[in-house]
Enzyme design. Structure first.
Site, short mmCIF file in Angstrom:
data_model
loop_
_atom_site.label_atom_id
_atom_site.label_comp_id
_atom_site.label_asym_id
_atom_site.label_seq_id
_atom_site.Cartn_x
_atom_site.Cartn_y
_atom_site.Cartn_z
N HIS A 186 -36.07 100.89 40.85
CA HIS A 186 -35.20 100.18 40.68
C HIS A 186 -34.99 99.23 42.02
O HIS A 186 -34.02 98.53 42.03
CB HIS A 186 -34.17 100.30 39.83
CG HIS A 186 -34.32 101.19 38.80
ND1 HIS A 186 -35.07 100.52 37.70
CD2 HIS A 186 -33.99 102.54 38.54
CE1 HIS A 186 -35.11 101.63 36.85
NE2 HIS A 186 -34.34 102.70 37.14
N HIS A 206 -36.32 100.67 31.96
CA HIS A 206 -37.46 101.44 32.35
C HIS A 206 -38.67 101.20 31.27
O HIS A 206 -39.35 101.79 30.68
CB HIS A 206 -37.12 102.85 32.01
CG HIS A 206 -35.88 103.32 32.50
ND1 HIS A 206 -34.46 103.24 32.33
CD2 HIS A 206 -35.53 104.00 33.89
CE1 HIS A 206 -33.60 103.70 33.19
NE2 HIS A 206 -34.34 104.16 34.18
#
Lengths: 331, 331
Positions: free
Chosen positions: A56, A218
């Site tokens: 991320h 995700h």
């Protein structure tokens, strides 16, 4: 798989090596995958720790520095860091005034940070926790009970980091963090899947003419798939669910139009123009904004929108100096 | 085509709208596609103007601000801005001390900036020009006679912008810019093609197991294609041609590991670790670095490396305050 990597199992450690070489103002504990400030904050101030699965970036390691985090714990890609490593980070940055854990609401993260807090308590470190659950897309999800924690995490780390620099005590910082979490909402979308290095293929199939609205960071399923729409329509699909859940009209707001990693800046600014127009039309006064890749999902193309209701206190904390690889101003 | 856009022909103007809404410290002339500082620099200082085709964001519009550019002229995607628009930018920011044009070496840009300089001269504005041609990959290319101008442009805009803030005269700034161009080299590679919105399909075909070494920022052909290699090998393919052309050993250098737009930060830091190790081994002392998306090629996955031989003067100019959407420090 088209990636700039060596072996998939070495991606995290080798990326940390690069981060460490690029940023001498950070210190990397390669054993625990913990990133801290090379110069710790003063004794007597609350320390702020976050972390979670990698993939991320710049979240979370890129937000370590003055005015934001004291430590970030980097799990393997999309995998929660273990409790002992969170505990190592907590131990490393405690300056005698307690530690705030900022945890995105995923089952693994919540559990591991909770165990770490217990380990820390056992050695006498007071830990407060905020669970970020700002994603309005879905109620429960693949790795989550309740709402997922997404873009608001970036804004919360900035604001709470500023409060910690001011020397506020842990109880007041937990209260602030909890208030911020209550006032912010996010919604994301994907044009493409991401590809996890260890998997070697896209997490999900998304046909060439389709997009997914309400995607998780995700690649967790969102609300619905449909043909790719013009930016104007996509903007509406992000703004409406947020404003349907958050009464942000009539007041100032901090707004982030975030890229998922694979969408270029020319598109993100275009999208920002669309969401800003819709938000202003709905009576939201955008007082501050961020446009760019701040919380990504590896190489996923797409974007997310975060809206945080602000006030004088939050705007003052927002404007306070911050010096991290990922956010930097005022100094 | 998986893009966050409305109609392909509106991408530039709508992206400029978003930039304008996000950055009140910038001013956008929507007729001429010119981005300037909302607060112009003081009278009597040299102004710095750059520009070219869009699709390389944050270059150039994201580098307008204190310590860097006074104006950026945004052509359509991968298309040079017309002379009258470059002239409009030049006219808008001249503060009576002349204007430096920073031009990437592409035939259209060189010609249009040259015509703009003549138009400016006709109204009494002195213009100096530096042509950036740092790409070691190929001698001539699809849109270029001689070497292409790529990553060094970012570093040059920063350094020359700092010199202009100091109040140096135009002749000395042209000399500095020319010196910087002589001391910097770049080399890029692609894992995927970019897709120009108006074309609607990838600029070139690159099979799933292939990469292209020496790619240009518009997808111009590079040196060779070969199977995708580990990051370590890719790093060698970028470092060797640069050091073969630039004697950078034994001294300080400013190094940029740049993303092409579609490669995530976790991979860029990993690549930086690889190139930094090779450079240090070759005796290059990395004094400053940038890692991230600074000069992109729309959604292309891949990266480029830029090495600039530095000295005390260049490092001082590098460290001078800069406040732009794309680069910001020291203030």
């Amino acid at each position: 798989m088209k990636k700039l990597i060596n072996a998939p199992e070495d991606v995290l450690i080798e990326s940390l090596r690069g981060l460490s070489l690029a940023h001498p103002e950070l210190s990397v504990d390669f054993e625990n995958h913990v990133i801290t400030r090379a110069t710790p904050k003063e004794q007597g101030k609350v320390a702020v720790v976050s972390g979670g699965g990698s993939g991320h970036e710049p979240l979370h390691g890129g937000y370590v520095g003055h005015g934001m985090l004291d430590a970030a714990v980097a799990g393997e890609v999309f995998t929660s860091p273990t409790p002992d490593r969170v505990q190592a980070a907590t131990h490393a940055v405690d300056r005698g005034a307690g530690v705030l854990h900022i945890v995105k609401n995923y089952t693994g993260d919540v559990m591991n940070f909770e165990m770490a807090a217990e380990l820390a308590a056992a050695e006498g470190i007071e830990v407060g926790t905020v669970i970020v659950d700002d994603d309005v897309a879905v109620q429960d999800s693949l790795y989550t009970a309740g709402r997922r924690g997404v873009g608001l995490t970036v804004l919360l780390e900035k604001l709470v980091g500023a409060a910690a620099e001011e020397g506020r005590d842990l109880a007041s910082i937990v209260e602030l963090a909890t208030r911020i979490n209550g006032q912010g909402r996010s919604m994301g979308m994907a044009l493409t899947s991401c590809t996890v290095p260890a998997a070697g293929k896209p997490t999900f199939d998304l046909p060439e003419d389709q997009m997914e609205i309400g995607i998780g960071i995700h690649g967790e399923p969102g609300r619905h798939r449909e043909p790719i729409a013009p930016a104007k329509e996509i903007a509406r699909m992000l703004v409406e669910p947020i404003l349907g859940d958050l009464d942000a009209a009539g007041g100032p707001a901090i707004v982030m139009l975030n890229g998922m990693g694979g969408s270029p800046l020319i598109e993100l600014y275009l999208m920002y123009g669309e969401v800003a127009a819709l938000l202003e039309k709905a009576g939201v006064q955008i007082a501050r904004n961020l446009v760019g890749d701040y919380i990504t999902s590896l190489d996923m193309a797409g974007c997310s929108l975060t809206v945080l209701k602000a006030d004088d206190e939050l705007l003052r904390l927002w404007d306070a100096p911050v010096r991290t690889p990922g956010l930097r101003w005022g100094m």
